[in-house]
Write a protein that holds these residues in place. Structure first.
Motif, short mmCIF file in Angstrom:
data_model
loop_
_atom_site.label_atom_id
_atom_site.label_comp_id
_atom_site.label_asym_id
_atom_site.label_seq_id
_atom_site.Cartn_x
_atom_site.Cartn_y
_atom_site.Cartn_z
N SER A 26 0.99 -0.99 -0.04
CA SER A 26 -0.03 -0.28 0.06
C SER A 26 0.98 1.21 -0.06
O SER A 26 1.82 1.56 0.84
CB SER A 26 -1.01 0.03 1.22
OG SER A 26 -1.63 1.05 1.30
N ARG A 27 0.71 2.31 -0.74
CA ARG A 27 1.33 3.37 -0.85
C ARG A 27 0.43 4.71 -1.14
O ARG A 27 -0.60 4.65 -1.45
CB ARG A 27 2.26 3.31 -2.30
CG ARG A 27 3.00 4.46 -2.47
CD ARG A 27 4.24 4.20 -3.53
NE ARG A 27 3.79 4.18 -4.69
CZ ARG A 27 4.73 3.23 -5.64
NH1 ARG A 27 5.64 2.82 -5.44
NH2 ARG A 27 4.22 3.21 -7.04
N VAL A 28 1.01 5.77 -0.31
CA VAL A 28 0.15 7.01 -0.56
C VAL A 28 0.41 7.82 -1.96
O VAL A 28 1.57 7.76 -2.12
CB VAL A 28 0.33 7.89 0.58
CG1 VAL A 28 -0.60 9.19 0.47
CG2 VAL A 28 0.07 7.26 1.95
N GLU A 32 -3.74 9.65 -1.28
CA GLU A 32 -4.75 8.56 -1.30
C GLU A 32 -4.02 7.41 -0.93
O GLU A 32 -3.00 7.26 -1.97
CB GLU A 32 -5.56 8.44 -2.64
CG GLU A 32 -7.03 9.03 -2.19
CD GLU A 32 -7.94 8.80 -3.70
OE1 GLU A 32 -7.95 7.64 -3.88
OE2 GLU A 32 -8.12 9.76 -4.37
N ASN A 33 -4.38 6.40 -0.39
CA ASN A 33 -3.78 5.04 -0.51
C ASN A 33 -4.04 4.39 -1.57
O ASN A 33 -5.30 4.07 -1.66
CB ASN A 33 -4.38 4.46 0.84
CG ASN A 33 -3.36 4.38 2.01
OD1 ASN A 33 -2.33 4.67 2.04
ND2 ASN A 33 -4.11 4.32 3.44
N ASN A 35 -3.48 0.41 -3.18
CA ASN A 35 -2.68 -1.06 -3.09
C ASN A 35 -2.32 -1.33 -4.50
O ASN A 35 -2.74 -1.30 -5.58
CB ASN A 35 -3.74 -1.78 -2.50
CG ASN A 35 -4.05 -1.30 -1.16
OD1 ASN A 35 -3.57 -0.49 -0.71
ND2 ASN A 35 -5.17 -2.00 -0.70
#
Ligand SMILES: C[S@@+](CC[C@H](N)C(=O)[O-])C[C@H]1O[C@@H](n2cnc3c(N)ncnc32)[C@H](O)[C@@H]1O
Ligand SMILES: [Zn+2]
Ligand SMILES: [Zn+2]
Ligand SMILES: [Zn+2]
Ligand SMILES: [Zn+2]
Ligand SMILES: [Zn+2]
Ligand SMILES: [Zn+2]
Length: 456
Positions: A26-28, A32-33, A35
């Motif tokens: 998961s990365r911003v 926003e997050n 996946n």
């Protein structure tokens, strides 16, 4: 991949790359997050370029491409056949035994002429067959195998700890030198090595080696699964221990997930109620991260030394305060006696062996050194801190003398991951890859980095 979280879910449902099921990260992105799936074993896209947003559907051509890559990865590999070749070659006089380092392959006499332009080695001695880790060139890709090998002294100290504790059946994950040392020296011990380095297929038989990815508990060859299950049940599961030394850039979450998977399998197969004892070798600054996930694990003072890694060595060549790599374990620390002749001593209050520079602090009621230096107690902070730190009235805490007051980095929690107990520069999620990158550049850059980090 800093700023990336791993979501350990049911890996079997994830799309696959040649290294087995991918992991969900998961990365911003733009606040926003998001996946995505990526390779569990290779932290460099150059080694494995699998990438798929979690909300994206894999198109047909991508799917075909990855299916082909998966097939290619294990194509032509037959462990039984390799084992037969090994035995044939072992029966030849040593002068006729040949290994091609270019192809990573033992060569039968009839195929040597195909490798004449390659880097091949003739005259493989029995000793080299018994100790392939001393003979194969270490794979030092920092973002994949990161193969750093224990010194002889560390190897024998670690194996003796297992032996003294009657932990005789050793599941070695990513620790070829430990498995070799046991096979060569202890008849009353048995060992199964699991490692992603497939070169061991040529040197170790199927009952003692499984080609394996520890970040997703994936066996590359199907027959290894049964061998693994059987190994867990050796002596009805008594005296089993997991010994592992994963690459230091590896993420803690998937490793913990794998440990839990193995433990559940063990309990199911043996009907045991107890957890498998584990020895996990990892750097000291990963302590908060490991103990967050595994609260019954303790970090011990023993400094783990490596042959081929200047940062992790003892003495002049290495780091000033010795190797930063430690043992993490769920075994009672009082049972793990550390070598007295190297200065380790027993603290009766903490009931564990501590290093010579570690002192018991009566105010903290514990032996407080972590990084290899003697920590000092600060009454205002009510804890022991690194010896070079000074209490800063403005920040109301101890910090490096030349810190910038109010710098968020010095607040009590980690700026990056918001966990307490370490700072951003020690944060496993940020710093580690940076450290690995520095390692790649050699001792000078590491020395500089360390100086900046630790001696202010
Ligand atoms: C830090 S080295 C440890 C070697 C150990 N110190 C020794 O002397 O035997 C990391 C080991 O883990 C293996 N490894 C790296 N990535 C792996 C993975 N994804 N799954 C299983 N093993 C892996 C490497 O091939 C290497 O043997
Ligand atoms: Zn992959
Ligand atoms: Zn070759
Ligand atoms: Zn103590
Ligand atoms: Zn203290
Ligand atoms: Zn203080
Ligand atoms: Zn300050």
């Amino acid at each position: 991949m800093s700023g990336v979280e791993v979501i350990s879910s049911n890996l079997r449902l994830n799309p696959k790359c040649p290294h087995g099921p991918t992991l969900l990260f998961s990365r911003v992105v733009k606040g926003e997050n998001r996946n995505f799936f990526a390779c569990s074993a290779c932290r460099d896209r150059k080694d494995c370029s699998f990438f798929l947003w979690a909300d994206e559907k894999m198109n047909k051509s991508k799917e075909d491409y990855w299916n082909q890559e998966i097939q290619k990865y294990t194509k032509g590999i037959n462990h039984q056949r390799s084992f037969k070749i090994l035995n044939t070659i072992k029966n030849l006089p040593s002068s006729e035994r040949v290994y091609c380092h270019t192809c990573s392959k033992l060569l039968l006499p009839k195929s040597i002429n195909l490798h004449t332009e390659h880097n091949f080695e003739k005259g493989i001695t029995d000793d080299k067959f018994l100790n392939p880790s001393k003979f194969l060139n270490p794979l030092e890709s920092n973002k994949k195998e990161a193969q750093f090998l224990f010194t002889e002294n560390t190897t024998s100290t670690l194996v003796n700890i297992l032996h003294k504790n009657n932990l005789r059946n050793v599941l070695c994950i990513g620790a070829p030198r430990i498995s070799e040392f046991i096979s060569n020296n202890f008849e009353d011990m048995s060992v199964l090595l699991l490692d992603i380095d497939k070169r061991y297929l040529d040197f170790v038989g199927p009952l003692q080696f499984g080609w394996y990815n520890l970040f997703n508990h994936n066996f590359f060859l199907p027959e290894s699964k049964q061998i693994f299950d059987d190994f867990l049940q050796t002596d009805k599961g008594k005296d089993l221990v997991i010994f592992m030394d994963p690459p230091f850039g590896g993420r803690v979450e998937p490793i913990v997930h794998t440990l839990n998977t193995i433990n559940e399998r063990y309990k199911m197969l043996t009907k045991s109620m107890k957890d498998i004892p584990v020895i996990w070798i990892f750097p000291y600054f990963m302590e908060p991260h490991i103990t967050n996930s595994l609260p019954n694990f303790k970090m011990l003072d023993y400094k783990v030394d490596y042959d081929n890694h200047s940062l992790f060595q003892h003495g002049n060549k290495g780091r000033k305060y010795g190797s930063p790599v430690r043992i993490f374990t769920n075994i009672d620390p009082s049972c793990i006696e550390l070598p007295k002749d190297e200065g380790y001593k027993y603290c009766k209050v903490c009931k564990r062996w501590i290093s010579s520079e570690n002192n018991h602090c009566n105010k903290c009621n514990s032996c407080t050194s972590k990084d290899g230096r003697t920590y000092k107690h600060c009454d205002s902070c009510d804890r022991c801190v690194k010896p070079s730190w000074k209490h800063c009235e403005k920040c109301n805490r101890c910090a490096q003398p030349d810190h910038k007051c109010g710098d968020i980095e010095f607040s009590q929690e980690c700026f990056h991951c918001k966990e307490k107990g370490h700072k951003k520069r020690d944060c496993p999620k940020v710093n580690h890859e940076e450290l690995q990158a520095k390692c790649k550049k050699g001792i000078n850059s590491i020395g500089k980095k360390k100086k900046k980090m630790k001696t202010k």
